[in-house]
Design a protein around this motif. Sequence first.
Motif, PDB file in Angstrom:
ATOM      1  N   SER A 161       0.863  -1.173   0.000  1.00 25.87           N
ATOM      2  CA  SER A 161       0.000   0.000   0.000  1.00 25.87           C
ATOM      3  C   SER A 161       0.906   1.232   0.000  1.00 25.87           C
ATOM      4  N   PRO A 162       1.465   1.600  -1.161  1.00 25.64           N
ATOM      5  CA  PRO A 162       2.514   2.644  -1.211  1.00 25.64           C
ATOM      6  C   PRO A 162       2.000   4.001  -0.751  1.00 25.64           C
ATOM      7  N   PHE A 163       2.990   4.775  -0.170  1.00 22.36           N
ATOM      8  CA  PHE A 163       2.657   6.118   0.293  1.00 22.36           C
ATOM      9  C   PHE A 163       2.641   7.126  -0.852  1.00 22.36           C
ATOM     10  N   ILE A 164       3.333   6.761  -1.943  1.00 19.07           N
ATOM     11  CA  ILE A 164       3.351   7.619  -3.121  1.00 19.07           C
ATOM     12  C   ILE A 164       2.887   6.789  -4.300  1.00 19.07           C
ATOM     13  N   PRO A 165       2.475   7.419  -5.364  1.00 23.00           N
ATOM     14  CA  PRO A 165       1.979   6.644  -6.513  1.00 23.00           C
ATOM     15  C   PRO A 165       3.035   5.685  -7.043  1.00 23.00           C
ATOM     16  N   TRP A 166       2.536   4.555  -7.588  1.00 22.93           N
ATOM     17  CA  TRP A 166       3.453   3.544  -8.113  1.00 22.93           C
ATOM     18  C   TRP A 166       4.353   4.077  -9.233  1.00 22.93           C
ATOM     19  N   PRO A 167       3.890   4.901 -10.118  1.00 21.68           N
ATOM     20  CA  PRO A 167       4.809   5.393 -11.167  1.00 21.68           C
ATOM     21  C   PRO A 167       5.988   6.190 -10.600  1.00 21.68           C
ATOM     22  N   VAL A 168       5.694   7.012  -9.580  1.00 22.08           N
ATOM     23  CA  VAL A 168       6.775   7.791  -8.956  1.00 22.08           C
ATOM     24  C   VAL A 168       7.752   6.866  -8.248  1.00 22.08           C
ATOM     25  N   LEU A 169       7.190   5.888  -7.549  1.00 26.06           N
ATOM     26  CA  LEU A 169       8.041   4.932  -6.832  1.00 26.06           C
ATOM     27  C   LEU A 169       8.894   4.130  -7.807  1.00 26.06           C
ATOM     28  N   ALA A 170       8.282   3.767  -8.953  1.00 24.62           N
ATOM     29  CA  ALA A 170       9.044   3.010  -9.950  1.00 24.62           C
ATOM     30  C   ALA A 170      10.173   3.857 -10.526  1.00 24.62           C
ATOM     31  N   GLY A 171       9.902   5.162 -10.738  1.00 27.11           N
ATOM     32  CA  GLY A 171      10.954   6.042 -11.251  1.00 27.11           C
ATOM     33  C   GLY A 171      12.116   6.170 -10.274  1.00 27.11           C
ATOM     34  N   LEU A 172      11.781   6.323  -8.980  1.00 25.02           N
ATOM     35  CA  LEU A 172      12.833   6.393  -7.962  1.00 25.02           C
ATOM     36  C   LEU A 172      13.639   5.104  -7.917  1.00 25.02           C
ATOM     37  N   ALA A 173      12.928   3.962  -8.054  1.00 28.10           N
ATOM     38  CA  ALA A 173      13.628   2.676  -8.008  1.00 28.10           C
ATOM     39  C   ALA A 173      14.599   2.550  -9.174  1.00 28.10           C
ATOM     40  N   ILE A 174      14.192   3.047 -10.345  1.00 20.14           N
ATOM     41  CA  ILE A 174      15.083   2.963 -11.514  1.00 20.14           C
ATOM     42  C   ILE A 174      16.338   3.811 -11.280  1.00 20.14           C
ATOM     43  N   ILE A 175      16.127   5.009 -10.718  1.00 20.77           N
ATOM     44  CA  ILE A 175      17.274   5.897 -10.449  1.00 20.77           C
ATOM     45  C   ILE A 175      18.211   5.258  -9.429  1.00 20.77           C
ATOM     46  N   VAL A 176      17.626   4.701  -8.353  1.00 20.97           N
ATOM     47  CA  VAL A 176      18.451   4.084  -7.306  1.00 20.97           C
ATOM     48  C   VAL A 176      19.232   2.909  -7.863  1.00 20.97           C
ATOM     49  N   VAL A 177      18.571   2.087  -8.657  1.00 20.56           N
ATOM     50  CA  VAL A 177      19.261   0.909  -9.219  1.00 20.56           C
ATOM     51  C   VAL A 177      20.380   1.351 -10.158  1.00 20.56           C
ATOM     52  N   ALA A 178      20.082   2.415 -10.938  1.00 16.92           N
ATOM     53  CA  ALA A 178      21.116   2.879 -11.881  1.00 16.92           C
ATOM     54  C   ALA A 178      22.340   3.413 -11.132  1.00 16.92           C
ATOM     55  N   ILE A 179      22.106   4.235 -10.115  1.00 13.36           N
ATOM     56  CA  ILE A 179      23.217   4.807  -9.340  1.00 13.36           C
ATOM     57  C   ILE A 179      23.983   3.697  -8.619  1.00 13.36           C
ATOM     58  N   ALA A 180      23.218   2.751  -8.015  1.00 15.24           N
ATOM     59  CA  ALA A 180      23.881   1.665  -7.290  1.00 15.24           C
ATOM     60  C   ALA A 180      24.720   0.822  -8.233  1.00 15.24           C
ATOM     61  N   ALA A 181      24.169   0.546  -9.423  1.00 13.07           N
ATOM     62  CA  ALA A 181      24.929  -0.275 -10.374  1.00 13.07           C
ATOM     63  C   ALA A 181      26.205   0.438 -10.820  1.00 13.07           C
ATOM     64  N   PHE A 182      26.075   1.770 -11.054  1.00  9.22           N
ATOM     65  CA  PHE A 182      27.262   2.524 -11.483  1.00  9.22           C
ATOM     66  C   PHE A 182      28.313   2.562 -10.374  1.00  9.22           C
ATOM     67  N   ALA A 183      27.863   2.770  -9.130  1.00  8.77           N
ATOM     68  CA  ALA A 183      28.811   2.848  -8.010  1.00  8.77           C
ATOM     69  C   ALA A 183      29.511   1.517  -7.791  1.00  8.77           C
ATOM     70  N   ILE A 184      28.739   0.427  -7.904  1.00  7.24           N
ATOM     71  CA  ILE A 184      29.353  -0.890  -7.703  1.00  7.24           C
ATOM     72  C   ILE A 184      30.331  -1.180  -8.834  1.00  7.24           C
ATOM     73  N   TRP A 185      29.935  -0.731 -10.073  1.00  6.12           N
ATOM     74  CA  TRP A 185      30.828  -0.980 -11.225  1.00  6.12           C
ATOM     75  C   TRP A 185      32.140  -0.218 -11.093  1.00  6.12           C
ATOM     76  N   ARG A 186      32.065   1.010 -10.543  1.00  6.71           N
ATOM     77  CA  ARG A 186      33.274   1.819 -10.368  1.00  6.71           C
ATOM     78  C   ARG A 186      33.970   1.509  -9.061  1.00  6.71           C
ATOM     79  N   ARG A 187      33.464   0.570  -8.316  1.00  7.03           N
ATOM     80  CA  ARG A 187      34.067   0.125  -7.063  1.00  7.03           C
ATOM     81  C   ARG A 187      34.186   1.273  -6.071  1.00  7.03           C
ATOM     82  N   VAL A 188      33.101   2.074  -6.013  1.00 13.05           N
ATOM     83  CA  VAL A 188      33.082   3.189  -5.065  1.00 13.05           C
ATOM     84  C   VAL A 188      32.984   2.614  -3.658  1.00 13.05           C
ATOM     85  N   ARG A 189      33.723   3.170  -2.766  1.00 13.07           N
ATOM     86  CA  ARG A 189      33.745   2.682  -1.404  1.00 13.07           C
ATOM     87  C   ARG A 189      32.383   2.894  -0.741  1.00 13.07           C
ATOM     88  N   GLY A 190      31.844   1.830  -0.140  1.00 15.81           N
ATOM     89  CA  GLY A 190      30.538   1.887   0.559  1.00 15.81           C
ATOM     90  C   GLY A 190      29.336   1.816  -0.382  1.00 15.81           C
TER      91      GLY A 190
END
Length: 689
Positions: A6-35
């Motif tokens: 039962s999301p607090f924000i609309p599903w499209p907004v939540l999906a957009g945030l999830a895409i951004i988070v996954v993209a940033i996390a994938a880039f950071a892990i690929w560049r071996r950023v600390r933490g």
Amino acid sequence: MTVDFSPFIPWPVLAGLAIIVVAIAAFAIWRRVRGAWIRSIAALALLTALANPLLLQEDRDQLSTVVPVIVDRSQSQQTPERIKMTDDALAQLKERLARFPNVEPRYVDATEPDDSDAPSTRLFNALSAAVADVPPARIGGAIMLTDGEVHDVPGVNQALGFDAPIHGLITGKANEFDRRIEVVKAPRFGIVNEEQQLLLRVFDDGPSPGGTANVTVKLNGNEIATLQATPGRDTPFSFKVERGGSNVLEFSVTGLPGEVTEANNRAVHVIDGIRENLRVLLVSGEPHAGERAWRNLLKSDASVDLVHFTILRPPEKQDGTPINELSLIAFPTRELFVDKIKDFDLIIFDRYQHRGVLPILYYDYIAQYVENGGALLIAAGPEHAGQDSIALTPLSSVLPAAPTGQMIEKAFYPRLSEEGRKHPVTRGLDGSADEPPHWGRWFRSVDVEPPQGQTVMVGADNHPLLVLNRAGQGRVAMLLSDQGWLWARGFEGGGPHVALYRRVAHWLMKEPALEEEALTARASGRTLEITRQTIGANPGNATVRYPSGKTEMLPLTQAEPGLFKAEKKMDEIGLFEIRNGEMTTLVHVGAVDAPEFKAMISTTEALKPIADKSKGLVTRVSDTSGAISIPPILPVRGQIRVADNDRMQIHLTNETVLKGINTLPLFAGFAGVGILLLAFGAMWWREGR
């Protein structure tokens, strides 16, 4: 348990945030950023908290298994033995089903429709109606308590609408035997006194004892023949219709010990008698004004063959007129009153007197004709009070009234007597209800001694005017005035002379509708109508004997003077016997060939195909000793694959009903805050290093 969001924000907004988070996390892990991993987990924990996961738990109740119990209450089940069997078996069945709290029995009494003229046992119609509001998955089976004579059994390839066993509990005994009789072919109309033929057949249902059957035949309540009929073969029967109107033929076959019921051992057939031509002999003693009224009335009826003679010249008249100047023919007395007297249905003497035209012996022949079933009408005038009156001949033995020798010369209104108001010959004549009657006056009548029979009309000072009487097997009517022609001529408005004369003539010829004492019954659909005519007091109640053997008293209420009626819609179909005092009559209510009466023996064969297909059981509720016992009930979970020959299987349903839902938010309260703080704290800890 299930997990929902039962999301607090609309599903499209939540999906957009999830895409951004996954993209940033994938880039950071690929560049071996600390933490990078810790930051990714903290971001996912935040996204999960925003999605608001919930733990759901449904609260459901198990639904009951519906088992319809169809109880056959059709007419073939109404014998005392089968009623007891049905009630005892039903009591045991209720006790057995009550042991299973999750089984919901539905008891339905199946009877014939009230508006059906051809009743039949339709248990599957009753079954469909009983489960119309139930989902097919909840039906655990059906139990039918019946004699097995079911007329709406579906074919083996026809869908029932549910997948559950059909069980049959059969009343009655094995190897039952029943004898019945039917009229196979018969005419609806017949010429009176002409030969008629019909076909009847005796049926032996079940093991036949063989031999022949004794059949008694009655016509209008009188026994006319006894036949020997071979069961299963058509038996011809010849008879003569004895009267016009309705004639009731009753056939009864002798019952045999041990047969199921004797309710179908009788059959009736109603045949309407038609008079081909009514032969009437009218003899007028001399020309007079009323002669034409009689002649016109009789000639106006196409069904009447009238032979009319008027005595113009009595033998003693000698005036010297040459014979070749007379337009007269010889009166064929011997031919009419000896050779062919039996050919006449009615003889009318209109102002006739004994003046030597008829030999004295011929009056005795006429009296014998009446006593043997003939009809005689005397329309009397002044000559009836004189010395040449036919009341002074041997004809007096059948006449209901003897003249005093006096004429009553006085104007009067013909009136109905108390008996006349009740008698069907005069009841309800137009104008009779008024006082004085709404018709013209007459001016003379013949005075007579107190008459026999019924005086239905009176003249001046209540002297008899119209007298009806029976003599032997025949009938006699005396109209003691010759002035009925005044009504025919319209004097003072006229009167109902046509209706009166015709009714008198038809009563003389034994028209059933004009019988003063009669009990009749007819059926209109399933409504029984009883009519009782009487000139006596209130006849009381009518006793009705049903085809099942039970009796009922129906009150007869007065519809008109002398006419009593009763009416009731019957809940049975078949041959009813109605009795009132010493009078009885029979009537068949409903269709004669109704399926319900084609066979009365019980059987297991009708339900067996559908029971075998559905993995059900068909068995009798009575063993050889007569004890009532029903098979055990076996509840089964899951699909029933094999029939049980000793038990009635019931398929238990898996259906449930949702009562409520309990929810538990996974990231709500301190647990969610703790997880988020742990994730972000780990991220800061990693940054601090």
